[in-house]
Design a protein around this motif. Structure first.
Motif, PDB file in Angstrom:
ATOM      1  N   LYS A 314       0.889  -1.281  -0.022  1.00  0.00           N
ATOM      2  CA  LYS A 314       0.084  -0.060  -0.007  1.00  0.00           C
ATOM      3  C   LYS A 314       0.672   1.375   0.108  1.00  0.00           C
ATOM      4  CE  LYS A 314      -2.525  -1.086   3.530  1.00  0.00           C
ATOM      5  NZ  LYS A 314      -3.703  -1.032   4.529  1.00  0.00           N
ATOM      6  N   LYS A 315       1.987   1.191   0.789  1.00  0.00           N
ATOM      7  CA  LYS A 315       2.797   2.506   0.866  1.00  0.00           C
ATOM      8  C   LYS A 315       3.551   2.644  -0.505  1.00  0.00           C
ATOM      9  CE  LYS A 315       7.092   4.256   3.079  1.00  0.00           C
ATOM     10  NZ  LYS A 315       8.027   4.040   4.088  1.00  0.00           N
ATOM     11  N   ASP A 316       3.868   1.652  -1.126  1.00  0.00           N
ATOM     12  CA  ASP A 316       4.679   1.799  -2.564  1.00  0.00           C
ATOM     13  C   ASP A 316       3.787   2.104  -3.417  1.00  0.00           C
ATOM     14  OD1 ASP A 316       7.079   1.094  -1.521  1.00  0.00           O
ATOM     15  OD2 ASP A 316       6.783  -0.916  -2.180  1.00  0.00           O
ATOM     16  N   LEU A 317       2.329   1.661  -3.477  1.00  0.00           N
ATOM     17  CA  LEU A 317       1.564   2.198  -4.544  1.00  0.00           C
ATOM     18  C   LEU A 317       1.086   3.546  -4.260  1.00  0.00           C
ATOM     19  CD1 LEU A 317      -0.789  -1.042  -4.738  1.00  0.00           C
ATOM     20  CD2 LEU A 317       0.799  -0.314  -6.666  1.00  0.00           C
ATOM     21  N   GLY A 318       1.097   3.820  -2.815  1.00  0.00           N
ATOM     22  CA  GLY A 318       0.588   5.200  -2.641  1.00  0.00           C
ATOM     23  C   GLY A 318       1.197   6.210  -3.040  1.00  0.00           C
ATOM     24  N   SER A 319       2.697   5.948  -3.636  1.00  0.00           N
ATOM     25  CA  SER A 319       3.837   6.813  -3.880  1.00  0.00           C
ATOM     26  C   SER A 319       3.852   7.252  -5.321  1.00  0.00           C
ATOM     27  CB  SER A 319       5.102   6.410  -3.563  1.00  0.00           C
ATOM     28  OG  SER A 319       5.400   5.357  -4.379  1.00  0.00           O
ATOM     29  N   ALA A 337       9.087   8.919 -11.998  1.00  0.00           N
ATOM     30  CA  ALA A 337      10.338   8.190 -11.602  1.00  0.00           C
ATOM     31  C   ALA A 337      10.016   6.974 -10.367  1.00  0.00           C
ATOM     32  CB  ALA A 337      11.245   9.271 -10.484  1.00  0.00           C
ATOM     33  N   ALA A 338       8.982   7.415  -9.619  1.00  0.00           N
ATOM     34  CA  ALA A 338       8.245   6.404  -8.712  1.00  0.00           C
ATOM     35  C   ALA A 338       7.864   5.232  -9.488  1.00  0.00           C
ATOM     36  CB  ALA A 338       7.288   6.853  -7.526  1.00  0.00           C
ATOM     37  N   TYR A 339       7.188   5.486 -10.422  1.00  0.00           N
ATOM     38  CA  TYR A 339       6.500   4.397 -11.446  1.00  0.00           C
ATOM     39  C   TYR A 339       7.500   3.504 -11.880  1.00  0.00           C
ATOM     40  CZ  TYR A 339       3.523   2.376 -14.982  1.00  0.00           C
ATOM     41  OH  TYR A 339       2.759   1.469 -15.713  1.00  0.00           O
ATOM     42  N   ASP A 340       8.686   4.133 -12.674  1.00  0.00           N
ATOM     43  CA  ASP A 340       9.858   3.377 -13.065  1.00  0.00           C
ATOM     44  C   ASP A 340      10.801   2.577 -12.175  1.00  0.00           C
ATOM     45  OD1 ASP A 340       9.206   4.381 -15.590  1.00  0.00           O
ATOM     46  OD2 ASP A 340      10.648   5.936 -15.616  1.00  0.00           O
ATOM     47  N   SER A 341      10.592   3.173 -10.918  1.00  0.00           N
ATOM     48  CA  SER A 341      11.516   2.376 -10.166  1.00  0.00           C
ATOM     49  C   SER A 341      10.872   1.301  -9.295  1.00  0.00           C
ATOM     50  CB  SER A 341      11.895   3.661  -8.576  1.00  0.00           C
ATOM     51  OG  SER A 341      12.416   2.695  -7.656  1.00  0.00           O
ATOM     52  N   LEU A 342       9.352   1.425  -9.047  1.00  0.00           N
ATOM     53  CA  LEU A 342       8.800   0.172  -8.704  1.00  0.00           C
ATOM     54  C   LEU A 342       8.566  -0.728  -9.714  1.00  0.00           C
ATOM     55  CD1 LEU A 342       7.017  -0.670  -6.130  1.00  0.00           C
ATOM     56  CD2 LEU A 342       4.852   0.368  -7.238  1.00  0.00           C
ATOM     57  N   GLU A 404      -7.386  10.836  -0.964  1.00  0.00           N
ATOM     58  CA  GLU A 404      -7.460  11.290   0.694  1.00  0.00           C
ATOM     59  C   GLU A 404      -6.572  12.481   0.558  1.00  0.00           C
ATOM     60  OE1 GLU A 404      -6.287   7.848   2.789  1.00  0.00           O
ATOM     61  OE2 GLU A 404      -8.110   6.784   2.379  1.00  0.00           O
ATOM     62  N   GLY A 405      -7.347  13.544   0.770  1.00  0.00           N
ATOM     63  CA  GLY A 405      -6.533  14.760   0.852  1.00  0.00           C
ATOM     64  C   GLY A 405      -5.688  15.151  -0.492  1.00  0.00           C
ATOM     65  N   ASP A 406      -4.440  15.220  -0.409  1.00  0.00           N
ATOM     66  CA  ASP A 406      -3.631  15.553  -1.455  1.00  0.00           C
ATOM     67  C   ASP A 406      -3.035  14.164  -2.002  1.00  0.00           C
ATOM     68  OD1 ASP A 406      -1.822  15.268   0.508  1.00  0.00           O
ATOM     69  OD2 ASP A 406      -0.458  17.012   0.054  1.00  0.00           O
ATOM     70  N   LYS A 407      -3.603  13.009  -1.338  1.00  0.00           N
ATOM     71  CA  LYS A 407      -2.709  11.740  -1.936  1.00  0.00           C
ATOM     72  C   LYS A 407      -3.862  10.970  -2.558  1.00  0.00           C
ATOM     73  CE  LYS A 407       0.101  11.181   2.113  1.00  0.00           C
ATOM     74  NZ  LYS A 407       0.489  10.575   3.513  1.00  0.00           N
ATOM     75  N   VAL A 408      -3.580  10.153  -3.517  1.00  0.00           N
ATOM     76  CA  VAL A 408      -4.042   9.049  -4.184  1.00  0.00           C
ATOM     77  C   VAL A 408      -3.727   7.748  -3.812  1.00  0.00           C
ATOM     78  CG1 VAL A 408      -4.949   8.334  -6.627  1.00  0.00           C
ATOM     79  CG2 VAL A 408      -4.244  10.796  -6.351  1.00  0.00           C
TER      80      VAL A 408
END
Length: 566
Positions: A314-319, A337-342, A404-408
């Motif tokens: 959940k944490k990794d997807l939330g980034s 960048a987060a997409y490519d790294s994950l 949720e707020g400024d997060k997806v």
């Protein structure tokens, strides 16, 4: 209903020749004509089959019915080079379209017809013409393009010709973007185009016959270890579509689907998943809360051997996504960048289409497409709710999101529930089957990219003919100019010599006849343009004058004087 054949015409494109099927009635048991032609890869046997009534016509008296003789032939099928739709200055063999790869195939050419005409005239001692040779009335054209990767794995594309009465034939290979077959074709076209070979089977008077569909017995299930891989100690598990894609990829190789069923992997995956869900699932795919789904999710093909670390996932997807504000505007943006790294850290080798596979569990739509643009950077002019709806509408994505707020953040994933008992019997996959063509006439040809035919459109043919005519005209003008220059020089020299000879004759002691005197006066007083139109022969005795004008490429030239004394 009539069969239609096309005969090429240089200026009119293609002329449709209607021939009744019953009238043609081809005798396919044995070729009537056979001759050898030279090809780029050695000698090729060119064959033609006769219409059933040819023998009766040949045995009849007279030649009036010879025009009714007819033969059919495939010629030498070759791949066709055409202008690239995106870059007309380049020629291509493979045309990459949205969901398919297309090629064109030429069959009977004008050169083939001419060779077969010569063979028929010689064998039957008749005079027939090229128009009496037409293409075989095909019922099916089935093609395959098989590519091996660097590890020796086979990737297969199958295709067929749609319109069998239009030449060259157009063959479409289904190859959706991002499918493994499409990716392999694109890779080969960049680096090893000449290595590609298309194999086509041409059939006439044929029909499709379906062979037995794929069955996987309970013993095969046990030998393949499917139950242990999917369930482990559990009786029920949840699976994502991505996991089933990975399973189908494994079975595609294990069951030799390429050899046994001649089916591309992407087609097998669709048929296999549909059949497996029908045989073994407790319910269709549905959105399940992420925490709940992760507790029952199968460990098959995941990046984790033990329990799935729900918090880490959940944490990794939330980034991956965030809400970005610019003044009063708010929009969802992808952290590439987060997409490519994950995707690099936790991706599995997948046979699916589009997006990246994370942790070997699910697939996300998005990332960068082939043009390098970020597809999931949602347009800022939309409302935030509309942007979220668009994000969740990606068909290839297994994850559903919430703001949720400024997060997806990830809220649910699409899974289906499977039960172990469904594998204790033979699994039947009715959509995984092989079709074969049974036909009175069938020939298979291998066509290499390195041995292609260049087929021009009617307009291109007309332009080529006009260019050839222009070149020939220019060559004729050059030759004419050179000959005219030489002729003029000869004429000047001859007329000068003639004037000298005439003066000599006038001073001669021999008397001239009145005819000769008048002729000399006429020549001396006449204009050249008028005189050169005449052709005159004067005298046969010693001291006579020979004035002889002849036509040469439209210019009148004078030959030398003869039998003249000094």
């Amino acid at each position: 209903m009539p069969c239609q054949f096309l005969l090429p015409a240089l200026l009119l494109g293609a002329i449709a020749l209607q021939v009744g099927c019953q009238d043609l009635n081809i005798a396919f048991d044995l070729p009537d004509l056979s001759t050898i032609i030279e090809s780029e890869h050695g000698e090729l046997q060119l064959e033609a089959y006769k219409a059933a009534n040819n023998d009766r016509i040949l045995q009849s008296d007279g030649t009036r019915k010879l025009s009714q003789l007819s033969w059919v032939s495939l010629g030498e099928p070759k791949l066709v080079r055409t202008k690239d739709r995106r870059n007309p200055s380049q020629e291509v063999v493979f045309d990459l379209k949205a969901d398919r790869v297309s090629v064109q195939v030429s069959t009977l050419t004008a050169a083939h017809r001419k060779k077969l005409t010569e063979t028929a005239n010689k064998k039957h001692e008749v005079e027939v013409n090229d128009a009496q040779f037409v293409n075989v009335p095909l019922s099916h054209v089935d093609c395959r393009l098989e590519i091996l990767d660097d590890d020796g794995r086979a990737f297969l594309l199958t295709g067929s010709a749609g319109n069998l009465h239009s030449f060259p034939l157009h063959v479409d290979f289904m190859a959706p973007k991002n499918s493994p077959e499409r990716q392999m074709v694109e890779s080969r076209l960049k680096n090893h185009t000449d290595e590609l070979t298309v194999k086509c089977k041409f059939s006439a008077n044929g029909k499709k016959v379906r062979s037995n569909a794929l069955h996987i017995s309970s013993q095969q299930v046990k030998n393949l270890g499917l139950v242990e891989k999917l369930f482990g100690p559990a009786d029920q598990v949840s699976v994502t579509r991505q996991q089933l894609l990975d399973l189908s990829s494994e079975l595609y190789s294990a069951l030799s689907i390429v050899e046994e069923y001649e089916m591309p992997q992407f087609q097998f995956s669709e048929a296999f998943i549909s059949g497996l869900l029908h045989e073994t699932v407790l319910g269709a795919f549905s959105d399940v809360n992420l925490d709940e789904a992760l507790t029952t999710l199968s460990r098959y093909a995941t990046a984790f051997e033990q329990d799935l670390p729900a918090d880490k996932i959940k944490k990794d997807l939330g980034s991956l996504y965030k809400v970005h504000g610019e003044g009063s505007r708010r929009h969802i943006v992808l952290d590439q960048a987060a997409y490519d790294s994950l995707s690099k850290r936790g991706s599995s080798s997948s046979s699916g289409s589009g997006g990246a596979s994370f942790f070997g569990i699910f697939k996300l739509g998005g990332g960068r497409d082939s043009r390098g643009s970020s597809r999931d950077t949602v347009h800022s002019h939309q409302s935030l709710d509309d942007q979220l709806t668009e994000l969740n509408s990606h068909q290839e994505s297994d994850v559903r999101w919430a703001i949720e707020g400024d997060k997806v953040v990830p809220k649910s994933i699409r899974v289906a529930k499977m039960w172990k008992g469904g594998f204790n019997r033979t699994l039947r996959f009715s959509r995984v089957l092989r079709e074969v063509t049974e036909a009175a006439f069938s020939r298979t040809f291998r066509m290499e990219v390195g041995n292609t035919e260049q087929v021009k459109t009617a307009w291109e043919q007309m332009q080529q003919q006009q260019q050839q005519q222009l070149q020939q005209y220019q060559q004729n003008i050059a030759a004419f100019t050179a000959q005219l220059k030489n002729t003029t020089e000869v004429m000047r020299s001859d007329f000068s010599a003639l004037q000298i000879k005439i003066n000599q004759i006038k001073r001669s002691s021999w008397a001239l006849t009145e005819q000769e005197k008048n002729l000399i006066k006429e020549w001396e007083g006449a204009k050249f343009e008028e005189w050169k139109k005449k052709s005159v022969w004067v005298g046969e005795r010693k001291g006579s004058i020979l004035l002889h004008f002849v036509s040469d490429i439209g210019i009148y030239t004078m030959h030398h004087c003869s039998r003249l004394s000094d």
